[in-house]
Design a protein around this motif. Structure first.
Motif, PDB file in Angstrom:
ATOM      1  N   ASP A 150      13.657 -23.210 -31.849  1.00 45.48           N
ATOM      2  CA  ASP A 150      13.788 -24.325 -30.897  1.00 45.48           C
ATOM      3  C   ASP A 150      15.041 -25.151 -31.156  1.00 45.48           C
ATOM      4  N   ASP A 151      15.401 -25.900 -30.128  1.00 46.23           N
ATOM      5  CA  ASP A 151      16.470 -26.899 -30.188  1.00 46.23           C
ATOM      6  C   ASP A 151      17.826 -26.304 -30.553  1.00 46.23           C
ATOM      7  N   ASP A 206      20.110 -25.628 -27.938  1.00 48.88           N
ATOM      8  CA  ASP A 206      21.026 -25.855 -26.819  1.00 48.88           C
ATOM      9  C   ASP A 206      21.438 -27.320 -26.697  1.00 48.88           C
ATOM     10  N   THR A 214      16.200 -31.815 -24.332  1.00 49.31           N
ATOM     11  CA  THR A 214      17.424 -31.629 -23.553  1.00 49.31           C
ATOM     12  C   THR A 214      17.044 -31.535 -22.085  1.00 49.31           C
ATOM     13  N   ARG A 215      16.046 -30.724 -21.792  1.00 48.61           N
ATOM     14  CA  ARG A 215      15.606 -30.551 -20.404  1.00 48.61           C
ATOM     15  C   ARG A 215      14.084 -30.545 -20.344  1.00 48.61           C
ATOM     16  N   ASN A 271      11.720 -29.544 -22.602  1.00 49.28           N
ATOM     17  CA  ASN A 271      11.003 -29.408 -23.874  1.00 49.28           C
ATOM     18  C   ASN A 271      10.293 -28.064 -24.023  1.00 49.28           C
ATOM     19  N   GLY A 272      11.088 -27.007 -24.032  1.00 50.16           N
ATOM     20  CA  GLY A 272      10.536 -25.672 -24.237  1.00 50.16           C
ATOM     21  C   GLY A 272      10.966 -25.113 -25.582  1.00 50.16           C
TER      22      GLY A 272
HETATM   23  P1  ATP Z   1      15.556 -26.584 -23.209  1.00 55.37           P
HETATM   24  O1  ATP Z   1      14.423 -26.765 -22.257  1.00 55.37           O
HETATM   25  O2  ATP Z   1      16.839 -26.422 -22.539  1.00 55.37           O
HETATM   26  O3  ATP Z   1      15.251 -25.509 -24.231  1.00 55.37           O
HETATM   27  P2  ATP Z   1      14.508 -28.751 -24.447  1.00 55.37           P
HETATM   28  O4  ATP Z   1      14.274 -29.713 -23.353  1.00 55.37           O
HETATM   29  O5  ATP Z   1      13.470 -27.792 -24.877  1.00 55.37           O
HETATM   30  O6  ATP Z   1      15.717 -27.910 -24.072  1.00 55.37           O
HETATM   31  P3  ATP Z   1      15.132 -29.235 -27.136  1.00 55.37           P
HETATM   32  O7  ATP Z   1      16.584 -29.053 -27.263  1.00 55.37           O
HETATM   33  O8  ATP Z   1      14.254 -28.127 -27.546  1.00 55.37           O
HETATM   34  O9  ATP Z   1      14.868 -29.678 -25.653  1.00 55.37           O
HETATM   35  O10 ATP Z   1      14.724 -30.567 -27.891  1.00 55.37           O
HETATM   36  C1  ATP Z   1      13.384 -31.014 -28.011  1.00 55.37           C
HETATM   37  C2  ATP Z   1      13.173 -31.500 -29.435  1.00 55.37           C
HETATM   38  O11 ATP Z   1      11.962 -32.239 -29.515  1.00 55.37           O
HETATM   39  C3  ATP Z   1      13.052 -30.361 -30.432  1.00 55.37           C
HETATM   40  O12 ATP Z   1      13.721 -30.730 -31.597  1.00 55.37           O
HETATM   41  C4  ATP Z   1      11.563 -30.263 -30.700  1.00 55.37           C
HETATM   42  O13 ATP Z   1      11.266 -29.760 -31.969  1.00 55.37           O
HETATM   43  C5  ATP Z   1      11.139 -31.706 -30.544  1.00 55.37           C
HETATM   44  N1  ATP Z   1       9.742 -31.840 -30.094  1.00 55.37           N
HETATM   45  C6  ATP Z   1       9.062 -31.028 -29.278  1.00 55.37           C
HETATM   46  N2  ATP Z   1       7.796 -31.470 -29.090  1.00 55.37           N
HETATM   47  C7  ATP Z   1       7.676 -32.587 -29.828  1.00 55.37           C
HETATM   48  C8  ATP Z   1       6.604 -33.510 -30.040  1.00 55.37           C
HETATM   49  N3  ATP Z   1       5.426 -33.351 -29.476  1.00 55.37           N
HETATM   50  N4  ATP Z   1       6.842 -34.571 -30.858  1.00 55.37           N
HETATM   51  C9  ATP Z   1       8.060 -34.738 -31.419  1.00 55.37           C
HETATM   52  N5  ATP Z   1       9.104 -33.919 -31.252  1.00 55.37           N
HETATM   53  C10 ATP Z   1       8.936 -32.849 -30.461  1.00 55.37           C
END
Ligand code: ATP
Length: 401
Positions: free
Chosen positions: A6-7, A9, A46-47, A49-50
């Motif tokens: 994860d994370d 991008d 970023t977008r 949360n995937g």
């Molecule tokens: P994309 O959709 O383009 O992959 P994104 O929107 O998934 O981007 P990330 O870049 O993955 O965003 O950033 C999300 C961050 O938040 C990650 O570091 C992830 O570990 C963290 N995260 C996800 N769920 C939780 C949560 N429930 N509590 C705290 N932090 C979280």
């Protein structure tokens, strides 16, 4: 071995699904990789949360290959990019990780929570920079999806990155009408929903009930040439984030389903956002249907005090309001209109509170009790209502699914 990532991008490019799909293909891994959406309110996202995970045969240097690949391809220079990689061996306690996933999809958790769960479950974690990505990576690796959907993602040829995307709109509408897929087109705003907007490698993503559904849908589309397509198993469109909660127990960022009564009249503020209060006997909370939710706001406006509802939504980032995704009307209060006495062909005018009425033509007076209340038909029926497709969260289960 299960690998979670994860994370990787930033808003300038890359995409964790692309990075993971490349690793998945490189290891010729079995089954489908997973896209696991987590709490949609998380401020660090970023977008959408995937996070992504997949299963691969644990070879000698698999950990090194993955870590090296993430190091080379993640947008490490971007401020908010903090990649995480997780390896879960067969001997790990997957139930502990599934519990962690269930929290991460619905609440806010900390990096320390992730490290503690990983230690207990005997999973290995590798965090880059502040290491926040291990939260998503661990949750994706641990997610046992009871309800699941599939997404076929088509990745662009690298020479097309940054150029306008081309997917024929009419072919999207035909595909939407003829296949068992969802979130393709917003008929309220006439907008194609399968294409993202940023500079990332994704051309489009088609979401559906089964791998076969998304594959046959893809074959119906007319698009620019693509690098490759990958089908993912996902928790999208499943309501995995919603927990039955009482208002008094809600914490910031929680995603919840609440049975309550409407306790304050819906009001519209500048910008077209609609607010109303609900109360479940433990506390009252304000619900919000923001302007992008479209005609859903008319349904919210049609509620009156006393209506029994089940509300689905998440506690907003800054406001503490419950941002609505959908609601179900369980019972409707009776609504009445006041009919004033009629004289000389017109309604008599009120003389002020409790002062009765007077006919402005002949001067005849009527007592307050001359008013008749007539039950009127409500502008809403028992049933479920959801935001317009373009405003739907990735995790929200569409009513027609
Ligand atoms: P994309 O959709 O383009 O992959 P994104 O929107 O998934 O981007 P990330 O870049 O993955 O965003 O950033 C999300 C961050 O938040 C990650 O570091 C992830 O570990 C963290 N995260 C996800 N769920 C939780 C949560 N429930 N509590 C705290 N932090 C979280």
């Amino acid at each position: 071995m299960i690998i979670g990532v994860d994370d990787t991008d930033s808003i300038d490019g890359m995409c964790t699904t692309y990075l993971a799909a490349n690793l998945f293909r490189r290891f010729r891994a079995g089954g489908y990789p997973k896209i696991v959406r987590l709490n949609p309110n998380i401020p660090y996202k970023t977008r959408g949360n995937g996070a992504v995970s997949f299963e691969a045969e644990g070879g000698e240097d698999i950990e090194d290959v993955v870590i090296d690949y993430v190091k080379k391809n993640a947008h490490l220079a971007a401020e908010g990019t903090n990649p995480g990689v997780v390896f879960v061996d067969d001997c790990a306690n997957i139930d502990i990780l599934n519990e962690f996933y269930k929290r991460a999809v619905s609440e806010i958790v900390t990096i320390e929570d992730a490290k503690a769960a990983a230690k207990k479950a005997k999973a290995q974690t590798h965090g880059f920079k502040n290491g926040r990505g291990i939260i998503g990576a661990l949750a994706a690796a641990g997610a046992a999806l009871d309800d699941r959907t599939y997404e076929l993602i088509a990745y662009r040829k690298p020479e097309n990155y940054g150029k306008p995307r081309w997917v024929d709109e009419e072919s999207v509408i035909q595909m939407d009408k003829k296949t068992n897929t969802f979130n393709n087109f917003d008929y309220e705003t006439n907008r194609v929903l399968i294409m993202p907007r940023g500079d990332d490698p994704i051309l489009c993503g088609i979401r559906g009930q089964t791998p076969l559904d998304v594959e046959s849908a893809w074959k119906m589309l007319k698009t620019e040439p693509v690098e490759f397509v990958q089908i993912f198993e996902t928790n999208q469109g499943t309501d995995a984030h919603l927990r039955d909660k009482r208002i008094a127990d809600l914490k910031p960022y929680d995603c919840a389903r609440i049975k309550a009564k409407v306790s304050s009249k819906p009001r519209t503020i500048a910008g077209g956002h609609v607010f109303f209060g609900i109360s479940d006997g433990t506390k009252m909370i304000e619900c919000a249907a923001y302007e992008p939710t479209g005609s859903f706001r008319d349904r919210a406006r049609a509620l009156i005090i006393g209506d029994e509802v089940t509300i689905s939504g998440c506690i907003g980032k800054y406001t503490g309001t419950l941002n609505l995704e959908k609601f179900e009307v369980l019972s409707l209060e009776k609504q009445y209109e006041e009919i004033r006495p009629v004289c000389c062909g017109r309604n008599a005018k009120s003389e002020g509170k409790d002062k009765g009425f007077q006919c402005k033509t002949c001067g005849r007076r009527f007592p307050e009790s001359a008013v008749v209340f007539r039950q009127v038909e409500r502008g809403i029926k028992i049933g479920s209502y959801e935001v317009t497709a373009g405003a739907r969260r990735h995790l929200s289960k569409p009513l027609n699914r």
